[in-house]
Design an enzyme around this catalytic site. Structure first.
Site, PDB file in Angstrom:
ATOM      1  N   LYS A   1      47.309 -17.366  35.471  1.00 49.50           N
ATOM      2  CA  LYS A   1      47.284 -18.276  34.331  1.00 49.50           C
ATOM      3  C   LYS A   1      48.378 -17.882  33.330  1.00 49.50           C
ATOM      4  CE  LYS A   1      42.189 -18.515  34.434  1.00 49.50           C
ATOM      5  NZ  LYS A   1      41.929 -19.938  34.668  1.00 49.50           N
TER       6      LYS A   1
ATOM      7  N   ARG B   1      34.135 -20.934  42.514  1.00 49.74           N
ATOM      8  CA  ARG B   1      33.392 -21.596  43.592  1.00 49.74           C
ATOM      9  C   ARG B   1      33.230 -20.673  44.800  1.00 49.74           C
ATOM     10  NH1 ARG B   1      37.920 -26.135  43.560  1.00 49.74           N
ATOM     11  NH2 ARG B   1      37.851 -25.379  41.420  1.00 49.74           N
TER      12      ARG B   1
END
Length: 474
Positions: free
Chosen positions: A254, A328
């Protein structure tokens, strides 16, 4: 701050907070209120606050039209008044609530606690940190005692969730989170079991362990159990919270501004932990098992990479297209575990999962993906009681095609469209026929710009109340 719910005032010589409706006579200090209304200094309009400091100190608060008062309005005005008390350095007050509605009283209690919330434990300035010590909440004698007990438990449990989210990642990492949960289990009465790296590997949680591999802080798989219904041992509600105590994005790193708030990536874990505290406090007659696959997503020579193909506890292989789609990967092993090992008959997973949900719904509503209409309706009813807004996303077969891989069973990214839906459906691949709800709180679990008086910059504690009501009434 302590809130004491009472029906008979014992201390008269402390400041008083008086709720006033705009369309009816005040039940206390009617003469003073009428004079203020005549002079239009105070009308009782919702949100108004008028301070009187003569022979006794009074705070009149406007509740608006009596028939239109709601729990949300009670929450908002109570948060405002507690901030007003702080301005005047008032440590104790009597608060008269002229209402016979259980839900509104719970909202008032919620607003007092959340409006008073601060996360300032790391400030070292010489200024004295002012604290309101006690509010005596004077309620109608017809209201049941459990109403106030439940309201206090839910508010305090929401604060537990906020505190967990707001802790910096160098303080709250997988092991310290597990230790904090152990402490909470002792305080609130739920069972806690923590699995270490070897036990996680023995269970075959390869997907989860691949995310954890890049960090020197080892993962912890946290299990919480509240078995409140011995007569129905086969009925178990499973709660699964995403527990990324820090997320750098891994090799799909990021940008720095996006990493600053990534201590919040365990907001789902905080929500289920807070919910378990309230569920156990109130001794709900329900079997609830909660799991958190806690880890950090960092970069090292051992970290997983874009292009890798990895396995999972459920046996399905996954092509990694983006290491920042990591939550996830931890959730699928946690969900598979809770269904197959803890025998959960219904499952909710909750996660700060996708930036796409902010594009779709902003910061107002939590997105939900589900495989079961009846179970979703239960969550909708619970969220209504909690005043926490949700919105169901579509989840048909056309979306499922987007997560099929050319070289593995699944890929962990569905492309640039429908990101919140495909992320939820990726988790749904591991639940089988079990009734399942996925809640994406990436937009609602954190706020940089508080909109309500009971909000605070940082973790919101969203979904603690919704999950509690789901467990209580589903």
């Amino acid at each position: 701050m302590d809130i004491k719910v009472i029906q008979n005032v014992q201390e008269e010589n402390i400041p008083k907070i008086i709720g006033v409706y705009s369309d009816s006579e005040s039940e206390l200090y009617a003469e003073k209120v009428n004079v203020l209304k005549e002079k239009k200094r105070f009308t009782g309009k919702f949100g108004e606050i008028y301070h009187v400091d003569n022979d006794e100190e009074l705070f009149f608060i406007g509740l608006g039209v009596k028939e239109k008062i709601t729990a949300e309005k009670g929450r908002e005005i109570s948060a405002k008044i507690v901030k007003e008390l702080a301005k005047f350095k008032i440590v104790k007050a009597n608060y008269y609530v002229f209402c016979k509605c259980n839900k509104i009283v719970r909202g008032v209690i919620d607003g007092l606690y959340l409006g008073n919330y601060k996360f300032d434990k790391y400030k070292t300035s010489g200024e004295e940190k002012f604290k309101i010590e006690e509010i005596n909440l004077v309620i109608d004698k017809d209201l049941e005692e459990w109403v106030s007990q439940e309201g206090i438990s839910l508010a305090k449990s929401t604060i537990i969730a906020r505190d967990l989210v707001n802790e910096p990642a160098n303080v709250l990492y997988p092991e310290s989170l597990a230790n904090r949960v152990k402490e909470l289990g002792k305080e609130h009465g739920f069972e806690v079991e923590v699995l270490g790296e070897n036990e996680i590997n023995e269970l075959g949680m390869e997907s989860y362990m691949n995310v954890a591999r890049g960090s020197d802080n080892p993962p912890r798989f946290i299990i919480m159990r509240h078995m409140g219904d011995e007569e129905n041992k086969d009925e178990v509600l499973g709660l699964v919270g995403k527990g990324l105590t820090y997320d750098s994005g891994g090799y799909s790193i990021k940008p720095t501004p996006g990493m600053v708030s990534m201590k919040s990536d365990m907001g789902g874990a905080a929500a289920v932990i807070g919910a378990m505290c309230a569920i156990s406090d109130m001794k709900l007659k329900r079997n609830v098992v909660t799991v958190v696959a806690a880890c950090e997503n960092l970069i090292s020579g051992n970290a997983y990479k874009p292009g890798d193909v990895i396995n999972s506890m459920g046996g399905k292989t996954i092509e990694i297209l983006n290491t920042d789609a990591e939550g996830r990967l931890t959730l699928i092993d946690a969900v598979y575990y809770i269904i197959n090992k803890e025998k959960a008959t219904k499952v909710v997973d909750i996660a700060t999962l996708t930036g796409a949900v902010l594009v779709a719904l902003g910061t107002t509503r939590t997105a939900v993906v589900s495989n079961n209409d009846e179970f979703f309706n239960c969550l909708e009813n619970a969220s209504d009681k909690a005043d926490e807004k949700i919105w169901r996303l579509p989840a048909d077969e056309d979306y499922k095609k987007l997560i099929k891989s050319d070289i593995a069973d699944l890929k962990n990214l569905g492309g640039k469209y429908a990101g919140s839906i495909t992320a939820g459906l990726f988790i749904g691949e591991f639940v089988g026929d079990t009734p399942w709800l996925h809640m994406d709180i990436a937009g609602t679990g954190w706020t940089d710009a508080p909109k309500k008086a009971y909000d605070h910059k940082g973790g919101t504690g969203v979904a603690v109340k919704s999950l509690y009501y789901l467990a209580k009434e589903e």
